[in-house]
Design a protein around this motif. Sequence first.
Motif, PDB file in Angstrom:
ATOM      1  N   VAL A 272       0.848  -1.190   0.000  1.00 33.52           N
ATOM      2  CA  VAL A 272       0.000   0.000   0.000  1.00 33.52           C
ATOM      3  C   VAL A 272       0.887   1.245   0.000  1.00 33.52           C
ATOM      4  CG1 VAL A 272      -1.777   1.295   1.243  1.00 33.52           C
ATOM      5  CG2 VAL A 272      -1.820  -1.218   1.233  1.00 33.52           C
ATOM      6  N   LEU A 273       0.737   2.066  -1.022  1.00 33.88           N
ATOM      7  CA  LEU A 273       1.508   3.308  -1.117  1.00 33.88           C
ATOM      8  C   LEU A 273       0.998   4.306  -0.077  1.00 33.88           C
ATOM      9  CD1 LEU A 273       3.617   5.005  -2.773  1.00 33.88           C
ATOM     10  CD2 LEU A 273       1.661   5.821  -4.113  1.00 33.88           C
ATOM     11  N   THR A 274       1.924   4.906   0.703  1.00 33.73           N
ATOM     12  CA  THR A 274       1.535   5.893   1.711  1.00 33.73           C
ATOM     13  C   THR A 274       2.089   7.284   1.433  1.00 33.73           C
ATOM     14  OG1 THR A 274       3.431   5.321   3.129  1.00 33.73           O
ATOM     15  CG2 THR A 274       1.361   4.128   3.503  1.00 33.73           C
ATOM     16  N   ASP A 275       3.154   7.381   0.636  1.00 38.98           N
ATOM     17  CA  ASP A 275       3.757   8.688   0.391  1.00 38.98           C
ATOM     18  C   ASP A 275       4.681   8.569  -0.813  1.00 38.98           C
ATOM     19  OD1 ASP A 275       4.408  11.407   0.903  1.00 38.98           O
ATOM     20  OD2 ASP A 275       6.233  10.809   1.957  1.00 38.98           O
ATOM     21  N   SER A 276       4.729   9.618  -1.631  1.00 36.32           N
ATOM     22  CA  SER A 276       5.568   9.554  -2.831  1.00 36.32           C
ATOM     23  C   SER A 276       5.916  10.960  -3.294  1.00 36.32           C
ATOM     24  CB  SER A 276       4.822   8.807  -3.945  1.00 36.32           C
ATOM     25  OG  SER A 276       5.592   8.715  -5.121  1.00 36.32           O
ATOM     26  N   ALA A 277       7.143  11.126  -3.804  1.00 35.29           N
ATOM     27  CA  ALA A 277       7.568  12.402  -4.384  1.00 35.29           C
ATOM     28  C   ALA A 277       8.549  12.103  -5.510  1.00 35.29           C
ATOM     29  CB  ALA A 277       8.231  13.294  -3.344  1.00 35.29           C
ATOM     30  N   PRO A 278       8.414  12.788  -6.646  1.00 33.78           N
ATOM     31  CA  PRO A 278       9.289  12.494  -7.790  1.00 33.78           C
ATOM     32  C   PRO A 278      10.703  13.023  -7.561  1.00 33.78           C
ATOM     33  CG  PRO A 278       7.937  14.402  -8.263  1.00 33.78           C
ATOM     34  CD  PRO A 278       7.469  13.872  -6.938  1.00 33.78           C
ATOM     35  N   GLY A 279      11.647  12.448  -8.266  1.00 33.21           N
ATOM     36  CA  GLY A 279      13.000  12.992  -8.270  1.00 33.21           C
ATOM     37  C   GLY A 279      13.112  14.122  -9.281  1.00 33.21           C
ATOM     38  N   ALA A 280      14.333  14.611  -9.447  1.00 35.75           N
ATOM     39  CA  ALA A 280      14.606  15.662 -10.428  1.00 35.75           C
ATOM     40  C   ALA A 280      15.885  15.296 -11.167  1.00 35.75           C
ATOM     41  CB  ALA A 280      14.756  17.020  -9.756  1.00 35.75           C
ATOM     42  N   LEU A 281      15.838  15.371 -12.493  1.00 36.04           N
ATOM     43  CA  LEU A 281      17.030  15.119 -13.300  1.00 36.04           C
ATOM     44  C   LEU A 281      18.072  16.210 -13.059  1.00 36.04           C
ATOM     45  CD1 LEU A 281      15.188  13.954 -16.520  1.00 36.04           C
ATOM     46  CD2 LEU A 281      16.602  12.536 -15.014  1.00 36.04           C
ATOM     47  N   PRO A 282      19.350  15.943 -13.363  1.00 35.47           N
ATOM     48  CA  PRO A 282      20.414  16.885 -12.987  1.00 35.47           C
ATOM     49  C   PRO A 282      20.239  18.306 -13.488  1.00 35.47           C
ATOM     50  CG  PRO A 282      21.355  14.790 -13.643  1.00 35.47           C
ATOM     51  CD  PRO A 282      19.896  14.689 -13.923  1.00 35.47           C
ATOM     52  N   GLY A 283      19.740  18.493 -14.696  1.00 29.62           N
ATOM     53  CA  GLY A 283      19.519  19.845 -15.196  1.00 29.62           C
ATOM     54  C   GLY A 283      20.787  20.646 -15.408  1.00 29.62           C
ATOM     55  N   LEU A 284      21.882  19.959 -15.704  1.00 25.49           N
ATOM     56  CA  LEU A 284      23.170  20.653 -15.809  1.00 25.49           C
ATOM     57  C   LEU A 284      23.506  21.091 -17.230  1.00 25.49           C
ATOM     58  CD1 LEU A 284      25.329  18.423 -13.428  1.00 25.49           C
ATOM     59  CD2 LEU A 284      24.191  20.593 -12.922  1.00 25.49           C
ATOM     60  N   ALA A 285      22.643  20.767 -18.201  1.00 22.65           N
ATOM     61  CA  ALA A 285      22.936  21.129 -19.582  1.00 22.65           C
ATOM     62  C   ALA A 285      22.502  22.546 -19.927  1.00 22.65           C
ATOM     63  CB  ALA A 285      22.253  20.145 -20.534  1.00 22.65           C
ATOM     64  N   HIS A 286      21.651  23.138 -19.110  1.00 20.05           N
ATOM     65  CA  HIS A 286      21.194  24.500 -19.392  1.00 20.05           C
ATOM     66  C   HIS A 286      22.379  25.460 -19.326  1.00 20.05           C
ATOM     67  CE1 HIS A 286      19.200  28.392 -18.799  1.00 20.05           C
ATOM     68  NE2 HIS A 286      18.125  27.834 -19.317  1.00 20.05           N
ATOM     69  N   PRO A 287      22.463  26.448 -20.232  1.00 20.82           N
ATOM     70  CA  PRO A 287      23.604  27.382 -20.216  1.00 20.82           C
ATOM     71  C   PRO A 287      23.849  28.037 -18.863  1.00 20.82           C
ATOM     72  CG  PRO A 287      22.338  27.660 -22.229  1.00 20.82           C
ATOM     73  CD  PRO A 287      21.573  26.694 -21.387  1.00 20.82           C
ATOM     74  N   ALA A 288      22.788  28.392 -18.161  1.00 21.63           N
ATOM     75  CA  ALA A 288      22.975  29.007 -16.837  1.00 21.63           C
ATOM     76  C   ALA A 288      23.605  28.012 -15.877  1.00 21.63           C
ATOM     77  CB  ALA A 288      21.643  29.513 -16.288  1.00 21.63           C
ATOM     78  N   ALA A 289      23.209  26.732 -15.970  1.00 13.24           N
ATOM     79  CA  ALA A 289      23.794  25.715 -15.105  1.00 13.24           C
ATOM     80  C   ALA A 289      25.268  25.496 -15.442  1.00 13.24           C
ATOM     81  CB  ALA A 289      23.020  24.405 -15.249  1.00 13.24           C
ATOM     82  N   VAL A 290      25.588  25.494 -16.740  1.00 11.96           N
ATOM     83  CA  VAL A 290      26.986  25.341 -17.158  1.00 11.96           C
ATOM     84  C   VAL A 290      27.835  26.471 -16.591  1.00 11.96           C
ATOM     85  CG1 VAL A 290      28.539  25.322 -19.143  1.00 11.96           C
ATOM     86  CG2 VAL A 290      26.375  24.060 -19.244  1.00 11.96           C
ATOM     87  N   ALA A 291      27.331  27.691 -16.705  1.00 12.19           N
ATOM     88  CA  ALA A 291      28.055  28.850 -16.172  1.00 12.19           C
ATOM     89  C   ALA A 291      28.175  28.771 -14.660  1.00 12.19           C
ATOM     90  CB  ALA A 291      27.344  30.140 -16.588  1.00 12.19           C
ATOM     91  N   PHE A 292      27.129  28.276 -14.016  1.00 12.84           N
ATOM     92  CA  PHE A 292      27.152  28.179 -12.562  1.00 12.84           C
ATOM     93  C   PHE A 292      28.185  27.167 -12.097  1.00 12.84           C
ATOM     94  CE2 PHE A 292      25.380  26.328  -8.587  1.00 12.84           C
ATOM     95  CZ  PHE A 292      25.550  27.443  -7.790  1.00 12.84           C
ATOM     96  N   VAL A 293      28.181  25.982 -12.701  1.00 13.70           N
ATOM     97  CA  VAL A 293      29.160  24.957 -12.319  1.00 13.70           C
ATOM     98  C   VAL A 293      30.583  25.471 -12.532  1.00 13.70           C
ATOM     99  CG1 VAL A 293      30.070  22.668 -12.913  1.00 13.70           C
ATOM    100  CG2 VAL A 293      27.593  23.030 -12.699  1.00 13.70           C
ATOM    101  N   ALA A 294      30.802  26.181 -13.641  1.00 12.30           N
ATOM    102  CA  ALA A 294      32.135  26.745 -13.904  1.00 12.30           C
ATOM    103  C   ALA A 294      32.513  27.768 -12.839  1.00 12.30           C
ATOM    104  CB  ALA A 294      32.165  27.382 -15.292  1.00 12.30           C
ATOM    105  N   ALA A 295      31.553  28.579 -12.399  1.00  9.32           N
ATOM    106  CA  ALA A 295      31.836  29.601 -11.397  1.00  9.32           C
ATOM    107  C   ALA A 295      32.154  28.986 -10.041  1.00  9.32           C
ATOM    108  CB  ALA A 295      30.654  30.548 -11.273  1.00  9.32           C
ATOM    109  N   ILE A 296      31.481  27.888  -9.704  1.00  9.31           N
ATOM    110  CA  ILE A 296      31.737  27.240  -8.417  1.00  9.31           C
ATOM    111  C   ILE A 296      33.095  26.552  -8.444  1.00  9.31           C
ATOM    112  CG2 ILE A 296      30.906  25.516  -6.787  1.00  9.31           C
ATOM    113  CD1 ILE A 296      29.274  28.174  -7.038  1.00  9.31           C
ATOM    114  N   GLY A 297      33.456  25.971  -9.581  1.00 10.80           N
ATOM    115  CA  GLY A 297      34.815  25.468  -9.757  1.00 10.80           C
ATOM    116  C   GLY A 297      35.085  24.086  -9.218  1.00 10.80           C
ATOM    117  N   THR A 298      34.059  23.325  -8.857  1.00  7.47           N
ATOM    118  CA  THR A 298      34.251  21.952  -8.395  1.00  7.47           C
ATOM    119  C   THR A 298      33.353  21.030  -9.200  1.00  7.47           C
ATOM    120  OG1 THR A 298      32.563  22.211  -6.683  1.00  7.47           O
ATOM    121  CG2 THR A 298      34.845  22.649  -6.044  1.00  7.47           C
TER     122      THR A 298
END
Length: 357
Positions: A272-298
Amino acid sequence: MSTPLDLSQDAAALTAQLVDVPSVSLEEKPLADLVESALRALPHLEVDRDGDAVVARTRLGRAERVVLAGHLDTVPIADNLPSRLDGDGVLWGCGTSDMKAGVAVQLRLAATLTAPNRDLTYVFYDAEEIAAEFNGLKRLAERHPDWLAGDFAVLLEPTDGRVDGGCQGTLRVQVRTTGKRAHSARSWLGENAIHKAAPILARLAAYEPRRVEIDGLVYPEGLNAVMIEGGHAGNVIPDTCAVTVNYRFAPNQTEEEALERVRRVFDGFEVVLTDSAPGALPGLAHPAAVAFVAAIGTPPAAKEAWTDVARFSALGVPAVNYGPGDPTLAHTREEHVAVAAVLEAERRLTDWLTTGD
């Protein structure tokens, strides 16, 4: 009456001030009031509020909008208030890591970035640490999805200063057995439902969780019993038993697919299902994400938990987790954050939002 927030102090000092305003889930109003008041004093921001969630936005006409989000609530206090700064530059106290250090960074950026290179939305919300029905970000997504609109989002949950992409999905089920109630002195007249749960535990012990690679990030899954309920009294053979099982699944599965996988593991039992929440894909291909990862540097990593990035993903906004603090210290009596880590997060985000692309 709490002292007004001083956004002119550095992010570490501001973290201490935030920590010293208790804000256990559903008791965030005093802190939300202080956040709202501090933000309304900043003329470059437009401020809205819904319950104990506060949203502030720039309106500069930039080509891109970034959402910076964090929750105001903490788990119950564990004799770890007020905050304490030790001689090694470590700030101790409830919420230091999860996630008032991240909130302090948000507030500092809101105060200091009057002309960022992207339009910014700052979201401060309530009740993240308890059941999803109370979650302030969920409420905002339902009532005011336009407040959360953006091209990219950063959730400032503690990640030890690295970028964590996406998040695991999570679901809970009860795997149930039934028997026949009887007096324990005449146990042969009954059927013990707790004993019937033994194969459930055996299947869990034998289960080999997957490690799923998505866009170069590895998401480890987990299938675990987290609670067993059964029994009526010390002299009664139980006729019901329920094993609560939590499945943490990679975000390339839907909730329906994850539930079907669990049902196959426990084939032959009532699930019996009592609770559920979806995951989220990495989302790292978006240009803003690419720039962000580069700015963080790790190098980015997979988020080994469920977080509210999933809510942004459901709204079509790519999102990542990034914030100061060690996530393994969240909810502990010994919760703390290094001052240097808080200042570094503020510096890296400031650089990303004021220089280059």
